[in-house]
Write a protein that holds these residues in place. Structure first.
Motif, short mmCIF file in Angstrom:
data_model
loop_
_atom_site.label_atom_id
_atom_site.label_comp_id
_atom_site.label_asym_id
_atom_site.label_seq_id
_atom_site.Cartn_x
_atom_site.Cartn_y
_atom_site.Cartn_z
N ALA A 23 0.84 -1.20 0.00
CA ALA A 23 0.00 0.00 0.00
C ALA A 23 0.87 1.25 0.00
CB ALA A 23 -0.92 0.00 1.22
N HIS A 24 0.65 2.12 -0.97
CA HIS A 24 1.46 3.33 -1.14
C HIS A 24 1.04 4.44 -0.18
CE1 HIS A 24 -1.75 5.63 -3.17
NE2 HIS A 24 -2.07 4.49 -3.77
N GLY A 25 1.89 5.46 -0.08
CA GLY A 25 1.61 6.60 0.77
C GLY A 25 0.97 7.76 0.03
N PHE A 26 0.86 8.89 0.72
CA PHE A 26 0.25 10.10 0.16
C PHE A 26 1.00 10.54 -1.10
CE2 PHE A 26 0.80 14.69 -0.28
CZ PHE A 26 -0.50 15.06 -0.58
N CYS A 28 1.36 9.19 -3.91
CA CYS A 28 2.08 8.15 -4.65
C CYS A 28 1.10 7.18 -5.30
CB CYS A 28 3.03 7.40 -3.70
SG CYS A 28 4.28 8.45 -2.93
N ASP A 29 1.63 6.10 -5.86
CA ASP A 29 0.79 5.04 -6.41
C ASP A 29 1.57 3.74 -6.32
OD1 ASP A 29 2.62 4.96 -8.53
OD2 ASP A 29 1.34 6.09 -9.88
N GLN A 30 0.99 2.68 -6.84
CA GLN A 30 1.59 1.36 -6.67
C GLN A 30 2.94 1.22 -7.36
OE1 GLN A 30 -0.44 -1.75 -9.48
NE2 GLN A 30 -2.04 -0.38 -8.76
N ASN A 31 3.25 2.08 -8.32
CA ASN A 31 4.53 2.00 -9.01
C ASN A 31 5.70 2.24 -8.06
OD1 ASN A 31 6.15 1.86 -11.52
ND2 ASN A 31 6.59 4.00 -11.08
N MET A 32 5.45 2.88 -6.93
CA MET A 32 6.50 3.15 -5.95
C MET A 32 7.06 1.86 -5.34
SD MET A 32 7.15 6.35 -5.84
CE MET A 32 6.46 7.94 -6.31
N TRP A 33 6.37 0.74 -5.53
CA TRP A 33 6.83 -0.54 -4.99
C TRP A 33 7.58 -1.37 -6.02
CZ3 TRP A 33 6.86 -1.01 0.00
CH2 TRP A 33 5.88 -0.37 0.79
N ARG A 34 7.92 -0.80 -7.16
CA ARG A 34 8.48 -1.60 -8.24
C ARG A 34 9.81 -2.26 -7.88
NH1 ARG A 34 9.48 3.65 -9.16
NH2 ARG A 34 11.61 4.26 -9.74
N LEU A 35 10.54 -1.69 -6.93
CA LEU A 35 11.82 -2.28 -6.53
C LEU A 35 11.65 -3.32 -5.43
CD1 LEU A 35 14.04 0.94 -6.49
CD2 LEU A 35 13.63 -0.65 -8.38
N THR A 36 10.47 -3.39 -4.86
CA THR A 36 10.18 -4.38 -3.82
C THR A 36 9.53 -5.63 -4.39
OG1 THR A 36 9.94 -2.66 -2.12
CG2 THR A 36 8.88 -4.77 -1.67
N VAL A 37 8.69 -5.46 -5.38
CA VAL A 37 7.95 -6.60 -5.95
C VAL A 37 8.86 -7.76 -6.35
CG1 VAL A 37 6.47 -7.32 -7.86
CG2 VAL A 37 5.95 -5.21 -6.61
N PRO A 38 9.98 -7.49 -7.05
CA PRO A 38 10.82 -8.63 -7.46
C PRO A 38 11.36 -9.46 -6.30
CG PRO A 38 11.39 -6.67 -8.72
CD PRO A 38 10.47 -6.22 -7.62
N SER A 95 4.33 4.93 5.09
CA SER A 95 3.95 6.24 5.62
C SER A 95 2.53 6.19 6.20
CB SER A 95 4.11 7.30 4.52
OG SER A 95 3.99 8.60 5.04
N VAL A 96 1.63 7.03 5.70
CA VAL A 96 0.27 7.05 6.26
C VAL A 96 -0.44 5.71 6.06
CG1 VAL A 96 -0.80 7.98 4.15
CG2 VAL A 96 -1.86 8.40 6.38
N SER A 97 -0.03 4.95 5.06
CA SER A 97 -0.66 3.64 4.84
C SER A 97 -0.38 2.67 5.98
CB SER A 97 -0.21 3.03 3.52
OG SER A 97 -1.08 3.41 2.47
N ALA A 98 0.68 2.90 6.73
CA ALA A 98 0.92 2.04 7.89
C ALA A 98 -0.24 2.16 8.87
CB ALA A 98 2.24 2.42 8.56
N MET A 99 -0.72 3.39 9.08
CA MET A 99 -1.85 3.60 9.99
C MET A 99 -3.17 3.16 9.35
SD MET A 99 -0.44 4.58 12.65
CE MET A 99 1.27 4.16 12.37
N ILE A 100 -3.27 3.33 8.05
CA ILE A 100 -4.46 2.83 7.36
C ILE A 100 -4.54 1.32 7.52
CG2 ILE A 100 -5.50 2.52 5.07
CD1 ILE A 100 -4.32 5.30 4.33
N GLY A 101 -3.40 0.66 7.46
CA GLY A 101 -3.38 -0.80 7.67
C GLY A 101 -3.82 -1.19 9.06
N MET A 117 5.14 -1.89 8.74
CA MET A 117 4.93 -0.44 8.74
C MET A 117 6.23 0.23 8.32
SD MET A 117 2.95 -0.45 12.43
CE MET A 117 1.82 0.92 12.19
N VAL A 118 6.23 0.83 7.13
CA VAL A 118 7.42 1.45 6.58
C VAL A 118 7.35 2.96 6.82
CG1 VAL A 118 8.84 1.77 4.51
CG2 VAL A 118 7.53 -0.35 4.81
N ALA A 119 8.23 3.47 7.67
CA ALA A 119 8.26 4.89 8.02
C ALA A 119 6.90 5.39 8.51
CB ALA A 119 8.75 5.73 6.84
N PRO A 120 6.34 4.72 9.53
CA PRO A 120 5.00 5.10 10.00
C PRO A 120 5.02 6.33 10.91
CG PRO A 120 5.87 3.38 11.40
CD PRO A 120 6.90 3.62 10.31
N SER A 121 3.87 6.97 10.99
CA SER A 121 3.66 8.02 12.00
C SER A 121 2.19 8.03 12.39
CB SER A 121 4.06 9.40 11.49
OG SER A 121 3.82 10.37 12.50
#
Length: 267
Positions: A23-26, A28-38, A95-101, A117-121
Motif C-alpha cells: 500500500a502506497h503513501g500520500f 504516490c501510487d503502486q509504481n513506488m513498490w516496483r523495486l520491492t515486488v521482485p 507512511s500514512v498507509s501504515a496507519m491505514i493498515g 509499517m514502513v516509516a510510519p507516524s
C-alpha cells in the motif's frame, strides 16, 4: 462498483504463497513498490492497488466525505481484500498507509494477519510527551501552502521528503508523482494524513508487526518509530541504514531484506 477496477488492483507472484498487500503513501501510487515486488514474487502472491484519487484509480469514485478521514482509505483496503477473498494477508503500508493498515486490520481482522509499517507516524503534530516532528503551526502552514499552490508545494516538498540530495532523481520522481495527483483530491488526502491521530489505535494491534524506520527522516523522526514500537504489543523495530521517508526507493536492498526476513519468520 467493481472494486478491482476502482482501485486499479494488480495481482502477481506465486499464487500458492502467502499474500502480501503493498500500500502506497500520500501522493504516490503502486509504481513506488516496483523495486520491492521482485523480492517477493517467487514466494508470495503480491497485491498492489491505488487508493481512490491516486494513480490509475477510478477518479469518478472519489468522495470528499468518504476520504476526509483515514477510515475511508481503510475501507478501500478492506473492500480490496474482500473482492479478492484474502485471508491472513500481510499488509505492507508506507507512511500514512501504515496507519491505514492498522485501521483496516481492526475492521476486518480475518483478512489481515500481519503488518509491516514502513516509516510510519500515528500523529505528525507534537503533543505533550510526544514528538511527531511538527508543530500545529507547521502543519497549518504546510496545508495552506498546498492549498494555495499545489504544484509549487510539490516541487519544494518532494526533495525534502525524499532526502538523498546527492540523488536528485529520487526527489524528482516523487515530485512527478505528487504533480500527477489531482490537486483537489490531494488536498483531501493531505488533510486526512497530517491532521490524523492514530496513537490509540496502535494499542489494539494484535498481529505480528514489523516497524521499519530510517536513520534520518524529516517526516517520521526516530522518536516516532520508538513510540510505535513500544505501543504495539510485541512489535519488532528495525532501523534501516537509510535517509529520507521512502526507503523502498532510496534503500531498496535493505528494505527488502528486512521485509523478507520478517515474512520468512511468519511461516
Amino acid at each position: 462498483m467493481d472494486v478491482e477496477r476502482r482501485n486499479n488492483v494488480t495481482v502477481t507472484g506465486n499464487p500458492r504463497g502467502r499474500t502480501v498487500v503493498l500500500a502506497h503513501g500520500f501522493g504516490c501510487d503502486q509504481n513506488m513498490w516496483r523495486l520491492t515486488v521482485p523480492a517477493l514474487v517467487d514466494d508470495h502472491r503480491v497485491v498492489l492497488f491505488d487508493y481512490v484519487g491516486s494513480g490509475r484509480s477510478d477518479l469518478s469514485a472519489f468522495s470528499p466525505e468518504r476520504y476526509a478521514a483515514l477510515d475511508g482509505y481503510a475501507r478501500d483496503v478492506v473492500e480490496v481484500c474482500e473482492a479478492l477473498d484474502l485471508r491472513d494477508a500481510v499488509f505492507v503500508g508506507h507512511s500514512v498507509s501504515a496507519m491505514i493498515g492498522v485501521l483496516a486490520a481492526g475492521m476486518a481482522p480475518e483478512r489481515i494477519g500481519a503488518l509491516v509499517m514502513v516509516a510510519p507516524s500515528p500523529r505528525y503534530i507534537d503533543d505533550e510527551g510526544y514528538r511527531g516532528g511538527f508543530s500545529a503551526e507547521d502543519i497549518e502552514e504546510l496545508l495552506a501552502s498546498l492549498e494555495a499552490n499545489y504544484l509549487g508545494w510539490s516541487a519544494t516538498m518532494a526533495p525534502l521528503i525524499m532526502g538523498n540530495a546527492d540523488r536528485p532523481e529520487l526527489g524528482e520522481e516523487l515530485k512527478n508523482s505528487f504533480c500527477a495527483t489531482d490537486p483537489a483530491m490531494a488536498r483531501v488526502f493531505a488533510q486526512a494524513t497530517f491532521l490524523s491521530d492514530s496513537r490509540d489505535d496502535l494499542k489494539s494491534v494484535s498481529v505480528p508487526t514489523l516497524v521499519l524506520e530510517c536513520l534520518h527522516d524529516v517526516i517520521a523522526p526516530r522518536e516516532v518509530g520508538a513510540f510505535v514500537h513500544r505501543t504495539i504489543p510485541g512489535a519488532e523495530l528495525v532501523t534501516l541504514d537509510a535517509t529520507g521517508h521512502c526507503p523502498h526507493l532510496s534503500a531498496p536492498e535493505a528494505t527488502n531484506e528486512a521485509i523478507t526476513d520478517f515474512l520468512a519468520r511468519l511461516q
